[in-house]
Design an enzyme around this catalytic site. Structure first.
Site, PDB file in Angstrom:
ATOM      1  N   HIS A   1       0.919  -1.170  -0.402  1.00 50.41           N
ATOM      2  CA  HIS A   1      -0.074  -0.189   0.032  1.00 50.41           C
ATOM      3  C   HIS A   1       1.147   1.355   0.141  1.00 50.41           C
ATOM      4  O   HIS A   1       1.224   1.527   1.199  1.00 50.41           O
ATOM      5  CB  HIS A   1      -1.025  -0.324   1.350  1.00 50.41           C
ATOM      6  CG  HIS A   1      -2.078  -0.590   0.907  1.00 50.41           C
ATOM      7  ND1 HIS A   1      -1.891  -2.304   2.148  1.00 50.41           N
ATOM      8  CD2 HIS A   1      -2.983  -1.692   0.463  1.00 50.41           C
ATOM      9  CE1 HIS A   1      -2.955  -3.129   1.630  1.00 50.41           C
ATOM     10  NE2 HIS A   1      -3.362  -2.620   0.532  1.00 50.41           N
TER      11      HIS A   1
ATOM     12  N   HIS B   1      -4.576  -6.516  -6.209  1.00 54.72           N
ATOM     13  CA  HIS B   1      -4.382  -7.474  -5.432  1.00 54.72           C
ATOM     14  C   HIS B   1      -5.206  -7.952  -4.979  1.00 54.72           C
ATOM     15  O   HIS B   1      -6.147  -7.455  -4.556  1.00 54.72           O
ATOM     16  CB  HIS B   1      -3.087  -7.176  -4.101  1.00 54.72           C
ATOM     17  CG  HIS B   1      -3.504  -6.045  -3.256  1.00 54.72           C
ATOM     18  ND1 HIS B   1      -3.236  -4.880  -3.323  1.00 54.72           N
ATOM     19  CD2 HIS B   1      -4.007  -6.144  -1.836  1.00 54.72           C
ATOM     20  CE1 HIS B   1      -4.121  -3.515  -2.645  1.00 54.72           C
ATOM     21  NE2 HIS B   1      -3.998  -4.662  -1.993  1.00 54.72           N
TER      22      HIS B   1
ATOM     23  N   CYS C   1     -12.441  -5.618   5.764  1.00 56.00           N
ATOM     24  CA  CYS C   1     -12.206  -5.656   4.741  1.00 56.00           C
ATOM     25  C   CYS C   1     -10.962  -6.375   5.283  1.00 56.00           C
ATOM     26  O   CYS C   1     -10.479  -6.448   6.240  1.00 56.00           O
ATOM     27  CB  CYS C   1     -12.209  -4.740   3.860  1.00 56.00           C
ATOM     28  SG  CYS C   1     -13.433  -3.687   3.489  1.00 56.00           S
TER      29      CYS C   1
ATOM     30  N   HIS D   1      -7.855  -9.738   3.345  1.00 52.47           N
ATOM     31  CA  HIS D   1      -6.912 -10.145   2.316  1.00 52.47           C
ATOM     32  C   HIS D   1      -6.852 -11.487   2.922  1.00 52.47           C
ATOM     33  O   HIS D   1      -6.086 -11.617   3.924  1.00 52.47           O
ATOM     34  CB  HIS D   1      -5.786  -9.851   2.494  1.00 52.47           C
ATOM     35  CG  HIS D   1      -5.517  -7.580   1.691  1.00 52.47           C
ATOM     36  ND1 HIS D   1      -4.845  -7.350   2.824  1.00 52.47           N
ATOM     37  CD2 HIS D   1      -5.090  -7.013   0.848  1.00 52.47           C
ATOM     38  CE1 HIS D   1      -5.110  -5.621   2.856  1.00 52.47           C
ATOM     39  NE2 HIS D   1      -5.285  -5.866   1.341  1.00 52.47           N
TER      40      HIS D   1
ATOM     41  N   GLU E   1     -11.250  -9.021  14.005  1.00 49.70           N
ATOM     42  CA  GLU E   1     -11.259  -7.668  13.944  1.00 49.70           C
ATOM     43  C   GLU E   1     -12.539  -7.274  14.865  1.00 49.70           C
ATOM     44  O   GLU E   1     -12.347  -6.269  15.596  1.00 49.70           O
ATOM     45  CB  GLU E   1     -12.021  -6.785  12.968  1.00 49.70           C
ATOM     46  CG  GLU E   1     -10.375  -7.146  12.165  1.00 49.70           C
ATOM     47  CD  GLU E   1     -10.655  -6.310  10.664  1.00 49.70           C
ATOM     48  OE1 GLU E   1     -11.578  -5.165  10.358  1.00 49.70           O
ATOM     49  OE2 GLU E   1      -9.705  -6.298   9.148  1.00 49.70           O
TER      50      GLU E   1
ATOM     51  N   TYR F   1     -11.859  -1.964  -7.549  1.00 54.05           N
ATOM     52  CA  TYR F   1     -11.893  -1.207  -7.772  1.00 54.05           C
ATOM     53  C   TYR F   1     -10.214   0.070  -7.503  1.00 54.05           C
ATOM     54  O   TYR F   1      -9.409  -0.832  -6.827  1.00 54.05           O
ATOM     55  CB  TYR F   1     -12.685  -0.323  -6.226  1.00 54.05           C
ATOM     56  CG  TYR F   1     -11.953  -0.504  -5.169  1.00 54.05           C
ATOM     57  CD1 TYR F   1     -11.129   0.725  -4.531  1.00 54.05           C
ATOM     58  CD2 TYR F   1     -11.756  -1.743  -4.808  1.00 54.05           C
ATOM     59  CE1 TYR F   1     -10.816   0.193  -3.673  1.00 54.05           C
ATOM     60  CE2 TYR F   1     -11.578  -1.996  -3.920  1.00 54.05           C
ATOM     61  CZ  TYR F   1     -10.717  -0.922  -2.596  1.00 54.05           C
ATOM     62  OH  TYR F   1     -10.021  -1.051  -1.412  1.00 54.05           O
TER      63      TYR F   1
ATOM     64  N   GLU G   1      -5.461   2.535  -2.756  1.00 56.55           N
ATOM     65  CA  GLU G   1      -5.801   1.117  -2.627  1.00 56.55           C
ATOM     66  C   GLU G   1      -6.661   0.634  -4.117  1.00 56.55           C
ATOM     67  O   GLU G   1      -6.892   1.516  -4.556  1.00 56.55           O
ATOM     68  CB  GLU G   1      -6.902   0.891  -1.750  1.00 56.55           C
ATOM     69  CG  GLU G   1      -7.835  -0.144  -1.251  1.00 56.55           C
ATOM     70  CD  GLU G   1      -6.242  -0.905  -0.273  1.00 56.55           C
ATOM     71  OE1 GLU G   1      -5.719  -1.262  -1.113  1.00 56.55           O
ATOM     72  OE2 GLU G   1      -6.292  -0.702   0.915  1.00 56.55           O
TER      73      GLU G   1
ATOM     74  N   GLU H   1      -7.588  -3.052  -5.644  1.00 59.76           N
ATOM     75  CA  GLU H   1      -7.948  -3.756  -5.280  1.00 59.76           C
ATOM     76  C   GLU H   1      -8.768  -4.971  -5.833  1.00 59.76           C
ATOM     77  O   GLU H   1     -10.123  -4.015  -6.216  1.00 59.76           O
ATOM     78  CB  GLU H   1      -8.981  -4.326  -3.892  1.00 59.76           C
ATOM     79  CG  GLU H   1      -7.473  -4.115  -2.376  1.00 59.76           C
ATOM     80  CD  GLU H   1      -8.132  -4.074  -1.593  1.00 59.76           C
ATOM     81  OE1 GLU H   1      -7.384  -3.870  -0.193  1.00 59.76           O
ATOM     82  OE2 GLU H   1      -9.196  -3.390  -1.621  1.00 59.76           O
TER      83      GLU H   1
ATOM     84  N   TRP I   1     -14.169   2.329  -1.552  1.00 56.09           N
ATOM     85  CA  TRP I   1     -14.585   1.312  -1.850  1.00 56.09           C
ATOM     86  C   TRP I   1     -16.564   0.999  -2.224  1.00 56.09           C
ATOM     87  O   TRP I   1     -17.074   0.456  -2.491  1.00 56.09           O
ATOM     88  CB  TRP I   1     -14.067  -0.312  -1.490  1.00 56.09           C
ATOM     89  CG  TRP I   1     -13.486   0.171  -0.013  1.00 56.09           C
ATOM     90  CD1 TRP I   1     -14.627  -1.320   0.761  1.00 56.09           C
ATOM     91  CD2 TRP I   1     -13.227   0.923   0.787  1.00 56.09           C
ATOM     92  NE1 TRP I   1     -14.180  -0.457   1.889  1.00 56.09           N
ATOM     93  CE2 TRP I   1     -13.266   0.137   1.828  1.00 56.09           C
ATOM     94  CE3 TRP I   1     -11.769   1.792   0.470  1.00 56.09           C
ATOM     95  CZ2 TRP I   1     -12.662   0.638   2.952  1.00 56.09           C
ATOM     96  CZ3 TRP I   1     -11.158   1.877   1.904  1.00 56.09           C
ATOM     97  CH2 TRP I   1     -10.870   1.463   2.986  1.00 56.09           C
TER      98      TRP I   1
END
Length: 194
Positions: A26, A33, A68, A70, A88, A105, A115, A117, A162
Site C-alpha cells: 500500500h 491485489h 475488509c 486480504h 477484528e 476498484y 488502494e 484491489e 470502495w
C-alpha cells in the site's frame, strides 16, 4: 517470532502473479491485489458499520462496511472473511454468501496512497455480539439497511470509497439483503478459486 503477512498479486483478469508483503503493497504505486469486503447483518436485517482504526495506513478513521481484508496465499476467500471477522470484531459467522464476485476498484487518498484491489463482496449473518479489536476498529454501529443505502446513494453518509462503489451494486440485488441471490463461487476471479 511474527510471520509477515503476504497478499496475492493479480493481473487485470484475476490471475495470480505472485505474492508480496502486505506492509509493502500500500503506497503510491499499489499493485492490484486480491482482497475482500463483507457486509455483516444481524437477525433484524441491520448492517454493521465500522470506523477504521486511526492507525490504519489506508483511510484511517473513516466509516466503512463491516470488514475488509486480504486472503493469505492459498487461503479460500470465504475462510479469510471468517478469520478477519473473528480477529477484528470477535464475531462467529452463521452464514456467508458471495454476492459480487468480480468487484474491483482503485482509490487514491489525499496523501497519494493508493488502494487497488480485486475485491469480492460477501454477505454475512451473525448472532454473536460485536467485540471490536481496537487495533483494527475505532467504533461500530448497526444501521437498518434501507437507511444505510439511502444515506450512501444520496451522498449523506461519509463512507470509504470502495463502500461507496459497492452499495449501488448491492442495492441492485434488491431492497431486502436476506433475499439476495448468492453468486456462484465459479464466478470468482481465477486467483480466488481455491
Amino acid at each position: 517470532m511474527t510471520i509477515e503477512e503476504h497478499v496475492v498479486l493479480v493481473d487485470s483478469a484475476g490471475h495470480a502473479l505472485g505474492t508480496a508483503p502486505k506492509t509493502e503493497v500500500h503506497g503510491r504505486e499499489t499493485p492490484l491485489h486480491l482482497a475482500f469486503s463483507s457486509y455483516v447483518f444481524d437477525h433484524e436485517g441491520r448492517v454493521l458499520l465500522t470506523r477504521r482504526a486511526d492507525r490504519k495506513v489506508t483511510w484511517p478513521g473513516i466509516w466503512t462496511n463491516s470488514c475488509c481484508g486480504h486472503p493469505l496465499p492459498g487461503e479460500p476467500v470465504d475462510r479469510a472473511v471468517e478469520r478477519r471477522l473473528s480477529y477484528e470484531l470477535g464475531l462467529a459467522v452463521k452464514s456467508i454468501d458471495l454476492m459480487l464476485p468480480t468487484f474491483a476498484y482503485r482509490a487514491v487518498m489525499a496523501n497519494g496512497i493508493v488502494e487497488h484491489e480485486l475485491c469480492p463482496v460477501y454477505r454475512v449473518t451473525v448472532s454473536s455480539p460485536v467485540v471490536p479489536n481496537p487495533e483494527e476498529v475505532g467504533e461500530t454501529r448497526w444501521m437498518p439497511w434501507k437507511d444505510f443505502t439511502e444515506g450512501v446513494l444520496n451522498g449523506l453518509l461519509a463512507i470509504s470509497p470502495w463502500c461507496r462503489e459497492q452499495v449501488p451494486l448491492l442495492d441492485e440485488l434488491g431492497s431486502d439483503p436476506t433475499s439476495w441471490e448468492p453468486a456462484s463461487p465459479s464466478e470468482l476471479p481465477p486467483a480466488a478459486r481455491l
